[in-house]
Design a protein around this motif. Structure first.
Motif, short mmCIF file in Angstrom:
data_model
loop_
_atom_site.label_atom_id
_atom_site.label_comp_id
_atom_site.label_asym_id
_atom_site.label_seq_id
_atom_site.Cartn_x
_atom_site.Cartn_y
_atom_site.Cartn_z
N VAL A 5 0.86 -1.19 0.00
CA VAL A 5 0.00 0.00 0.00
C VAL A 5 0.89 1.24 0.00
N SER A 6 0.37 2.31 -0.58
CA SER A 6 1.16 3.54 -0.63
C SER A 6 0.24 4.75 -0.62
N SER A 7 0.84 5.92 -0.56
CA SER A 7 0.10 7.16 -0.55
C SER A 7 -0.87 7.22 -1.73
N GLY A 8 -2.10 7.60 -1.46
CA GLY A 8 -3.10 7.72 -2.51
C GLY A 8 -3.94 6.48 -2.70
N ASP A 9 -3.59 5.37 -2.05
CA ASP A 9 -4.41 4.17 -2.15
C ASP A 9 -5.64 4.32 -1.25
N PHE A 10 -6.67 3.55 -1.55
CA PHE A 10 -7.90 3.56 -0.78
C PHE A 10 -8.01 2.28 0.03
N PHE A 11 -8.72 2.33 1.14
CA PHE A 11 -9.12 1.11 1.82
C PHE A 11 -10.45 1.35 2.51
N HIS A 12 -11.13 0.25 2.81
CA HIS A 12 -12.39 0.30 3.53
C HIS A 12 -12.18 -0.27 4.92
N SER A 13 -12.57 0.49 5.93
CA SER A 13 -12.43 0.04 7.31
C SER A 13 -13.46 -1.06 7.57
N PRO A 14 -13.35 -1.75 8.70
CA PRO A 14 -14.30 -2.83 9.00
C PRO A 14 -15.77 -2.40 8.97
N CYS A 15 -16.07 -1.14 9.30
CA CYS A 15 -17.47 -0.70 9.24
C CYS A 15 -17.87 -0.21 7.85
N GLY A 16 -16.97 -0.29 6.87
CA GLY A 16 -17.31 0.00 5.48
C GLY A 16 -16.99 1.39 4.99
N LEU A 57 -4.55 6.46 12.52
CA LEU A 57 -3.40 5.60 12.22
C LEU A 57 -3.89 4.16 12.33
N PHE A 58 -3.71 3.39 11.27
CA PHE A 58 -4.20 2.02 11.21
C PHE A 58 -3.04 1.04 11.04
N PRO A 59 -3.07 -0.09 11.74
CA PRO A 59 -2.08 -1.14 11.46
C PRO A 59 -2.31 -1.66 10.04
N ALA A 60 -1.27 -1.70 9.24
CA ALA A 60 -1.41 -2.08 7.83
C ALA A 60 -1.93 -3.51 7.66
N ASP A 61 -1.66 -4.39 8.62
CA ASP A 61 -2.12 -5.77 8.46
C ASP A 61 -3.59 -5.94 8.81
N LYS A 62 -4.28 -4.87 9.19
CA LYS A 62 -5.70 -4.95 9.53
C LYS A 62 -6.56 -4.02 8.68
N LEU A 63 -6.08 -3.67 7.51
CA LEU A 63 -6.80 -2.70 6.69
C LEU A 63 -8.03 -3.27 6.01
N GLY A 64 -8.06 -4.54 5.77
CA GLY A 64 -9.19 -5.08 5.02
C GLY A 64 -9.00 -4.86 3.53
N TRP A 65 -10.06 -4.53 2.86
CA TRP A 65 -10.06 -4.40 1.40
C TRP A 65 -9.37 -3.11 0.98
N THR A 66 -8.34 -3.22 0.14
CA THR A 66 -7.61 -2.04 -0.34
C THR A 66 -7.63 -2.00 -1.87
#
Length: 135
Positions: A5-16, A57-66
């Motif tokens: 993952v890098s700057s400008g990427d998207f991810f969805h948190s567990p609540c969507g 700040l999110f742990p990268a191994d818990k990002l979910g869908w990126t």
């Protein structure tokens, strides 16, 4: 989660909720953080007076869908009340071209934020850390 993952990427948190990654931090020996990779991410939230910018700040191994942001050349975005077309990319930056042909660079996350929200990061927005219910 994608390991790159890098700057400008998207991810969805567990609540969507969708977030934009501002930067990736490889933490080592930082008080209050376990060693590992983290992402500092932002998202807009509408308020009665406009938009706030939530950050966390999110742990990268818990990002979910990126997903990686994809900027096609000639896509047009408005940053700081000026229209720009995508001219190229370089690492954490996107090269933007004005109608007169001049160019400048912007952070990938800022253009991705524009892509997600449809507008630039509001200058008057209040930046605040997301609460547990907003993550």
């Amino acid at each position: 989660m994608s390991p790159e993952v890098s700057s400008g990427d998207f991810f969805h948190s567990p609540c969507g909720t969708q977030w934009v990654i501002v930067f990736v931090l490889n933490a080592s020996g930082i008080n209050g953080l376990k060693d590992g990779k983290y992402v500092f991410a932002v998202r807009p939230v509408e308020t009665s007076y406009g938009d706030d910018i939530l950050y966390d700040l999110f742990p990268a191994d818990k990002l979910g869908w990126t997903t990686q942001s994809v900027f096609d050349e000639r896509d047009v975005y408005q940053l700081a009340y000026e229209d720009f077309a995508i001219h190229g990319e370089r690492d954490q930056f996107v090269q933007l071209r004005r109608e007169d042909g001049s160019t400048e660079f912007a952070w990938r996350w800022r253009v991705a934020f524009n892509m997600m929200r449809g507008t630039d990061v509001p200058l008057e927005a209040e930046w605040r850390q997301a609460t547990a219910g907003e993550v």
